[in-house]
Design a protein around this motif. Structure first.
Motif, PDB file in Angstrom:
ATOM      1  N   GLU A   1     -25.579  58.041 -14.538  1.00 17.13           N
ATOM      2  CA  GLU A   1     -26.007  56.794 -15.195  1.00 17.13           C
ATOM      3  C   GLU A   1     -25.050  55.710 -14.791  1.00 17.13           C
ATOM      4  O   GLU A   1     -25.355  54.518 -14.474  1.00 17.13           O
ATOM      5  N   ILE A   2     -23.507  56.019 -15.000  1.00 19.07           N
ATOM      6  CA  ILE A   2     -22.537  55.006 -14.711  1.00 19.07           C
ATOM      7  C   ILE A   2     -22.647  54.499 -13.509  1.00 19.07           C
ATOM      8  O   ILE A   2     -22.651  53.278 -13.113  1.00 19.07           O
ATOM      9  N   LEU A   3     -22.817  55.230 -12.500  1.00 16.62           N
ATOM     10  CA  LEU A   3     -22.594  55.116 -10.838  1.00 16.62           C
ATOM     11  C   LEU A   3     -24.068  54.591 -10.562  1.00 16.62           C
ATOM     12  O   LEU A   3     -23.804  53.372  -9.687  1.00 16.62           O
ATOM     13  N   ARG A   4     -24.768  54.728 -11.477  1.00 15.81           N
ATOM     14  CA  ARG A   4     -26.332  54.057 -10.902  1.00 15.81           C
ATOM     15  C   ARG A   4     -26.321  52.586 -11.458  1.00 15.81           C
ATOM     16  O   ARG A   4     -26.576  51.637 -10.629  1.00 15.81           O
ATOM     17  N   LYS A   5     -25.704  52.307 -12.700  1.00 17.32           N
ATOM     18  CA  LYS A   5     -25.489  51.030 -13.206  1.00 17.32           C
ATOM     19  C   LYS A   5     -24.692  50.101 -12.521  1.00 17.32           C
ATOM     20  O   LYS A   5     -24.673  48.937 -12.310  1.00 17.32           O
ATOM     21  N   GLU A   6     -23.811  50.765 -11.754  1.00 12.84           N
ATOM     22  CA  GLU A   6     -22.755  49.695 -11.037  1.00 12.84           C
ATOM     23  C   GLU A   6     -22.990  49.638  -9.469  1.00 12.84           C
ATOM     24  O   GLU A   6     -22.234  49.123  -8.853  1.00 12.84           O
ATOM     25  N   GLY A   7     -24.260  50.225  -9.272  1.00 10.12           N
ATOM     26  CA  GLY A   7     -24.613  50.079  -7.815  1.00 10.12           C
ATOM     27  C   GLY A   7     -24.316  50.963  -6.944  1.00 10.12           C
ATOM     28  O   GLY A   7     -24.394  50.889  -5.524  1.00 10.12           O
ATOM     29  N   HIS A   8     -23.635  52.150  -7.219  1.00 10.63           N
ATOM     30  CA  HIS A   8     -22.811  53.104  -6.323  1.00 10.63           C
ATOM     31  C   HIS A   8     -23.962  54.325  -6.077  1.00 10.63           C
ATOM     32  O   HIS A   8     -23.629  55.113  -5.134  1.00 10.63           O
ATOM     33  N   LEU A   9     -25.108  54.390  -6.992  1.00  8.21           N
ATOM     34  CA  LEU A   9     -26.040  55.461  -6.670  1.00  8.21           C
ATOM     35  C   LEU A   9     -27.234  54.721  -6.457  1.00  8.21           C
ATOM     36  O   LEU A   9     -27.547  53.999  -7.628  1.00  8.21           O
ATOM     37  N   LYS A  10     -27.875  55.176  -5.564  1.00  2.69           N
ATOM     38  CA  LYS A  10     -29.016  54.788  -5.270  1.00  2.69           C
ATOM     39  C   LYS A  10     -30.292  55.337  -6.146  1.00  2.69           C
ATOM     40  O   LYS A  10     -31.388  54.677  -6.452  1.00  2.69           O
ATOM     41  N   SER A  11     -30.199  56.814  -6.229  1.00  5.61           N
ATOM     42  CA  SER A  11     -31.175  57.345  -7.066  1.00  5.61           C
ATOM     43  C   SER A  11     -30.600  57.715  -8.333  1.00  5.61           C
ATOM     44  O   SER A  11     -29.619  57.455  -8.682  1.00  5.61           O
ATOM     45  N   ARG A  12     -31.554  58.346  -9.058  1.00  2.00           N
ATOM     46  CA  ARG A  12     -31.054  58.869 -10.563  1.00  2.00           C
ATOM     47  C   ARG A  12     -30.253  60.273 -10.307  1.00  2.00           C
ATOM     48  O   ARG A  12     -29.605  60.583 -11.490  1.00  2.00           O
ATOM     49  N   ASN A  13     -30.252  60.869  -9.298  1.00  2.00           N
ATOM     50  CA  ASN A  13     -29.903  62.165  -9.153  1.00  2.00           C
ATOM     51  C   ASN A  13     -28.576  62.058  -8.467  1.00  2.00           C
ATOM     52  O   ASN A  13     -28.584  62.162  -6.983  1.00  2.00           O
ATOM     53  N   LEU A  14     -27.144  62.426  -9.145  1.00  2.00           N
ATOM     54  CA  LEU A  14     -26.172  62.280  -8.376  1.00  2.00           C
ATOM     55  C   LEU A  14     -25.889  63.546  -7.366  1.00  2.00           C
ATOM     56  O   LEU A  14     -25.373  63.312  -6.368  1.00  2.00           O
ATOM     57  N   LEU A  15     -26.486  64.580  -7.797  1.00  2.00           N
ATOM     58  CA  LEU A  15     -26.350  65.897  -6.892  1.00  2.00           C
ATOM     59  C   LEU A  15     -27.041  65.741  -5.565  1.00  2.00           C
ATOM     60  O   LEU A  15     -26.622  66.058  -4.654  1.00  2.00           O
ATOM     61  N   GLN A  16     -28.318  65.165  -5.804  1.00  2.00           N
ATOM     62  CA  GLN A  16     -29.090  64.788  -4.503  1.00  2.00           C
ATOM     63  C   GLN A  16     -28.384  63.845  -3.597  1.00  2.00           C
ATOM     64  O   GLN A  16     -28.241  63.937  -2.269  1.00  2.00           O
ATOM     65  N   GLU A  17     -28.071  62.919  -4.099  1.00  2.00           N
ATOM     66  CA  GLU A  17     -27.516  61.749  -3.521  1.00  2.00           C
ATOM     67  C   GLU A  17     -26.107  62.259  -2.843  1.00  2.00           C
ATOM     68  O   GLU A  17     -25.668  61.980  -1.491  1.00  2.00           O
ATOM     69  N   MET A  18     -25.250  63.088  -3.572  1.00  2.00           N
ATOM     70  CA  MET A  18     -24.004  63.670  -2.828  1.00  2.00           C
ATOM     71  C   MET A  18     -24.339  64.699  -1.591  1.00  2.00           C
ATOM     72  O   MET A  18     -23.738  64.728  -0.595  1.00  2.00           O
ATOM     73  N   SER A  19     -25.462  65.376  -1.936  1.00  2.00           N
ATOM     74  CA  SER A  19     -25.693  66.221  -0.825  1.00  2.00           C
ATOM     75  C   SER A  19     -26.295  65.329   0.379  1.00  2.00           C
ATOM     76  O   SER A  19     -25.862  66.119   1.620  1.00  2.00           O
ATOM     77  N   LYS A  20     -26.892  64.478   0.120  1.00  2.00           N
ATOM     78  CA  LYS A  20     -27.469  63.698   1.172  1.00  2.00           C
ATOM     79  C   LYS A  20     -26.310  62.903   2.151  1.00  2.00           C
ATOM     80  O   LYS A  20     -26.108  62.974   3.193  1.00  2.00           O
ATOM     81  N   ARG A  21     -25.275  62.198   1.386  1.00  2.00           N
ATOM     82  CA  ARG A  21     -24.259  61.739   1.822  1.00  2.00           C
ATOM     83  C   ARG A  21     -23.405  62.527   2.382  1.00  2.00           C
ATOM     84  O   ARG A  21     -22.751  62.261   3.637  1.00  2.00           O
ATOM     85  N   MET A  22     -23.111  63.970   2.100  1.00  2.00           N
ATOM     86  CA  MET A  22     -22.270  64.877   2.762  1.00  2.00           C
ATOM     87  C   MET A  22     -22.886  65.261   4.083  1.00  2.00           C
ATOM     88  O   MET A  22     -22.335  65.556   4.990  1.00  2.00           O
ATOM     89  N   LYS A  23     -24.278  65.389   4.214  1.00  6.58           N
ATOM     90  CA  LYS A  23     -24.793  65.710   5.369  1.00  6.58           C
ATOM     91  C   LYS A  23     -24.606  64.603   6.403  1.00  6.58           C
ATOM     92  O   LYS A  23     -24.546  64.943   7.582  1.00  6.58           O
ATOM     93  N   ASN A  24     -24.720  63.457   5.864  1.00  3.99           N
ATOM     94  CA  ASN A  24     -24.671  62.148   6.934  1.00  3.99           C
ATOM     95  C   ASN A  24     -22.846  62.371   7.413  1.00  3.99           C
ATOM     96  O   ASN A  24     -22.945  62.057   8.463  1.00  3.99           O
ATOM     97  N   LEU A  25     -22.190  62.745   6.290  1.00  2.57           N
ATOM     98  CA  LEU A  25     -20.601  62.868   6.961  1.00  2.57           C
ATOM     99  C   LEU A  25     -20.522  63.751   8.225  1.00  2.57           C
ATOM    100  O   LEU A  25     -19.862  63.722   9.082  1.00  2.57           O
ATOM    101  N   ALA A  26     -21.274  64.999   7.794  1.00  2.00           N
ATOM    102  CA  ALA A  26     -21.128  65.996   8.739  1.00  2.00           C
ATOM    103  C   ALA A  26     -21.854  65.877  10.068  1.00  2.00           C
ATOM    104  O   ALA A  26     -21.306  66.451  11.022  1.00  2.00           O
ATOM    105  N   GLY A  27     -22.748  64.871  10.254  1.00  2.00           N
ATOM    106  CA  GLY A  27     -23.348  64.628  11.671  1.00  2.00           C
ATOM    107  C   GLY A  27     -23.050  63.281  12.159  1.00  2.00           C
ATOM    108  O   GLY A  27     -23.624  62.992  13.099  1.00  2.00           O
ATOM    109  N   GLN A  28     -22.006  62.431  11.768  1.00  3.75           N
ATOM    110  CA  GLN A  28     -21.907  61.106  12.472  1.00  3.75           C
ATOM    111  C   GLN A  28     -20.569  60.648  12.041  1.00  3.75           C
ATOM    112  O   GLN A  28     -19.828  61.380  11.201  1.00  3.75           O
ATOM    113  N   LYS A  29     -20.229  59.633  12.804  1.00  2.00           N
ATOM    114  CA  LYS A  29     -18.984  58.884  12.344  1.00  2.00           C
ATOM    115  C   LYS A  29     -18.935  58.446  11.026  1.00  2.00           C
ATOM    116  O   LYS A  29     -20.069  57.656  10.672  1.00  2.00           O
TER     117      LYS A  29
END
Length: 100
Positions: A28-56
């Motif tokens: 909730e804090i991260l979403r209010k401050e604009g750092h989280l696009k969805s309401r689910n931190l775990l899904q967002e982290m998983s998505k971002r980690m997949k991006n890190l593994a696959g690109q610069k």
């Protein structure tokens, strides 16, 4: 390739750690401050980690003069690439790129 495998293993460890923690308040804090696009931190982290593994990725390390930024990066990378000293010695912006 060994370093990328280590990074992926670290990302899995972080993901598993967060799976065991209550993260609703943090989400909730991260979403209010604009750092989280969805309401689910775990899904967002998983998505971002997949991006890190696959690109610069661009990572910016900033801090006070003589704050240990170069030392931190050398430790993180596992090799002494940047100069370190008791007095400030990295007087410029540094771009570090991995290459085979």
């Amino acid at each position: 390739k060994l370093k990328s495998e280590s990074l992926i293993e670290l990302m899995k460890t972080v993901d598993n750690t967060f799976q065991m923690c209550p993260v609703d308040s943090l989400s909730e804090i991260l979403r209010k401050e604009g750092h989280l696009k969805s309401r689910n931190l775990l899904q967002e982290m998983s998505k971002r980690m997949k991006n890190l593994a696959g690109q610069k990725s661009l990572v910016i390390i900033a801090g006070e003069t003589n704050g240990g930024k170069s030392t931190f990066l050398n430790l993180l990378l596992g090799v002494d690439i940047l100069p370190t000293d008791v007095l400030h010695c990295t007087f410029t912006v540094c771009k570090i790129v991995y290459s085979d």
